[in-house]
Design an enzyme around this catalytic site. Structure first.
Site, PDB file in Angstrom:
ATOM      1  N   ASP A   1       0.810  -1.222   0.000  1.00  0.00           N
ATOM      2  CA  ASP A   1       0.000   0.000   0.000  1.00  0.00           C
ATOM      3  C   ASP A   1       0.840   1.268   0.000  1.00  0.00           C
ATOM      4  OD1 ASP A   1      -2.342  -1.439   0.021  1.00  0.00           O
ATOM      5  OD2 ASP A   1      -2.444  -1.524   2.201  1.00  0.00           O
ATOM      6  N   VAL A   2       2.000   1.226   0.643  1.00  0.00           N
ATOM      7  CA  VAL A   2       2.796   2.448   0.784  1.00  0.00           C
ATOM      8  C   VAL A   2       3.468   2.856  -0.521  1.00  0.00           C
ATOM      9  CG1 VAL A   2       3.219   2.067   3.233  1.00  0.00           C
ATOM     10  CG2 VAL A   2       4.865   1.210   1.562  1.00  0.00           C
TER      11      VAL A   2
END
Lengths: 467, 103
Positions: free
Chosen positions: A396-397
């Protein structure tokens, strides 16, 4: 026996030493000395306490025995624990602080005269309020940390547990605690005290179960903060400066970490606490996934070839690296690359992993020098001038959707601009979305090469291919 | 009129929050995990309350309820103190600079 004034001065000194212990952490060089200050502060506080009590009964033997017993257990854990288990360990330690606070509050309630707070049934009003707050916050810290521990350890599923009316129930219980404290103060009846503790245990559980696995960095920081406030509450009860100072320090420290973690996810604290993140949207994106988009996948040989011909590589580690324990293999790979005069740095997102600074510790364990490791804002501009981004266990990052799609649940979250690199290597076991339940657009980009494998296995294979 | 001692303690508390605020913001993000483990260790200074509770009472009456809870709290806090400081030390030992390694 020393006078109360002298011991108060010594408690102040140990409070100051604790401040210096935290101050030392501003750089790795001063940190070891800082830790020594912390130990000194603790030794002073304990010695002064013994001296201020003075007339020892035979209980002193038991006190020392229990001190040694606890010390032995603690030391054993500290030396044996693998670095990958740090988040669980910290959660476990928080629960102990919480429970210790509850026990001390119970002692004070049972024998208030020992602490100069009055006699049973006639406890000073202020003390009664302080010890109920200390006991209640301590109990919440204890049971909340136990749940966090179970989730981190994988004994309990990391997915959020939500049910209808959950927040109203929490609110109702929260209010009832205040009502009970009021009645306790009015009547001094001990069963109110026990009910407060019992209900607080329940609140701790209810507070943490709706929070999902990826939000654990916030949860741990928050519980850290609570353990501080519990200590401060007990500090007021016992009129002890060292405890008040420490409680305030730890409380604000945990609060700041929670804030940093929330900012790293672009979510409000309330939003995290109310929980249930990632549940529904995860299913949405799974359905979307069915309209298969083309993905380029490769093997270790391709990856080794790409990196060997690069002049700069940025490594982006995430929780997956911790799970696979791939940090040592990664370090080996980087050593090989450096031998070929390739510039290698590491980029760490604030919420990578399951607790603040999780990735940094793992890299440090693998002997990665800390001056090669950079935080998001310090390195994000470098991706554009870099040949290869090696994403290992993060998801996600790195998702560019956070910058482009206002409808995405992670929109606005600061992300690492890995897509700006000439090519992106993405080590992952499958195409499944990350914890936020959002499909990562990066997988389908032209310049992305997916390496489907366990992070450790893949890294080791790349090392072999770099020979 | 005399000021209640509580107000003095409350002042210490508030000022310590400010000290904590500024000190913690200066902690480098790479040391956030050791920060958590060391705050854990120092918050176990709650052991002073446990020791006072455990030592109280006259000879022959050292197993009153408040003593027992004191003993239990000592064990828990001691695990935390030793565990917290030692694991922090172990982590901090690993943070090395590039130059150190080349020696």
């Amino acid at each position: 026996m020393i006078s109360a004034n002298i011991s108060a001065i010594f408690y102040l000194i140990s409070g100051i030493l604790f401040i210096l212990a935290l101050r030392g952490l501003s750089s790795p060089e001063s940190s070891r000395q800082g830790n020594l200050f912390g130990i000194m502060g603790m030794v002073i506080a304990i010695l002064v306490t013994f001296l201020s009590v003075g007339n020892f009964s035979e209980a002193v033997i038991y006190v020392l025995a229990f001190l040694i017993l606890g010390g032995a257990v603690g030391s054993y854990i500290a030396f044996k624990i693998p670095m990958t288990a740090m988040p669980e360990l910290v959660a476990g330690f928080h629960s102990l602080v919480g429970l210790a606070a509850v026990f001390v509050a119970i002692s004070a309630f049972q024998s208030p005269s020992v602490f100069g707070l009055g006699t049973p049934g006639q406890i000073k009003l202020a003390s009664l309020i302080e010890m109920s707050i200390g006991a209640s916050v301590g109990a919440i810290t204890f049971s909340g940390s136990i749940i966090a521990f179970l989730k981190l350890r994988g004994i309990m599923s990391g997915s959020p547990v939500v049910f209808k009316g959950q927040h109203y129930l929490n609110l109702l219980i929260g209010i009832s605690i205040f009502v009970l404290v009021f009645f306790l103060c009015k009547t001094q009846l001990s069963y109110y005290f026990w009910i407060i503790i019992l209900i607080s245990f329940i609140v701790g559980v209810l507070l943490i179960i709706p929070i999902g696995g990826a939000d654990m960095p916030v949860v741990i920081s928050m519980l850290n903060s609570y353990s501080g406030w519990a200590a401060a509450g007990i500090g007021f009860t016992l009129e002890n400066t060292a405890l008040i100072i420490t409680g305030a320090l730890v409380g604000s420290s945990g609060a700041i970490l929670s804030y940093i973690m929330c900012k790293g996810m672009n979510r409000s604290f309330l939003n995290v606490i109310l929980g249930g993140f990632g549940g529904e949207s995860a299913q949405d994106s799974k359905e979307k996934n069915k309209e298969q988009k083309p993905v380029k996948s490769g093997n270790a040989e391709d990856a080794a070839f790409l990196m060997k011909n690069a002049s700069s590589v940025i490594i982006v580690p995430g929780y997956g690296m911790a799970v696979a324990q791939a940090q040592h293999a990664l370090r080996e790979m980087v050593d090989k690359l450096k031998k070929n005069d390739i510039k290698v740095t590491y980029a760490i997102h604030p919420v990578a992993g399951r607790m603040p600074g999780h990735m940094n510790v793992l890299l440090a364990e693998a002997n990665v020098p800390y001056d090669e490791v950079f935080e998001l804002e310090d390195i994000n501009n470098d991706f554009a001038n870099t040949d290869v981004a090696f994403v290992i266990g993060a998801n996600d990052v790195t998702n560019p959707v956070a910058k482009s799609d206002p409808k995405s649940p992670i929109f606005g979250m600061p992300v690492l601009d890995v897509e700006k690199c000439k090519s992106v290597l993405f080590v992952k076991r499958s195409l499944s979305p990350g914890y936020a339940g959002v499909d990562n657009e990066l997988f389908y980009r032209e310049n992305t090469l997916m390496l489907f494998a366990d992070a450790k296995k893949m890294t080791e294979d790349i090392v072999k291919n770099l020979e | 009129m005399e000021i209640d001692p509580f107000i003095f303690r409350f002042s210490i508390f508030i000022l310590s929050i400010f000290v904590g605020y500024y000190v913690v913001w200066s902690v480098t993000p790479s040391l956030h995990t050791p920060l958590m483990s060391v705050t854990n260790a120092i918050s176990s200074v709650i052991i002073v309350g446990a020791i006072i509770a455990a030592l109280a009472g006259s000879p022959g009456k050292i197993f009153e309820m408040s003593n027992i809870f004191g003993f239990l709290a000592i064990v828990l806090a001691a695990i935390n103190i030793f565990g917290g400081f030692l694991v922090t030390q172990r982590m901090l030992q690993m943070y090395k600079k590039k130059k150190d390694k080349k020696k």
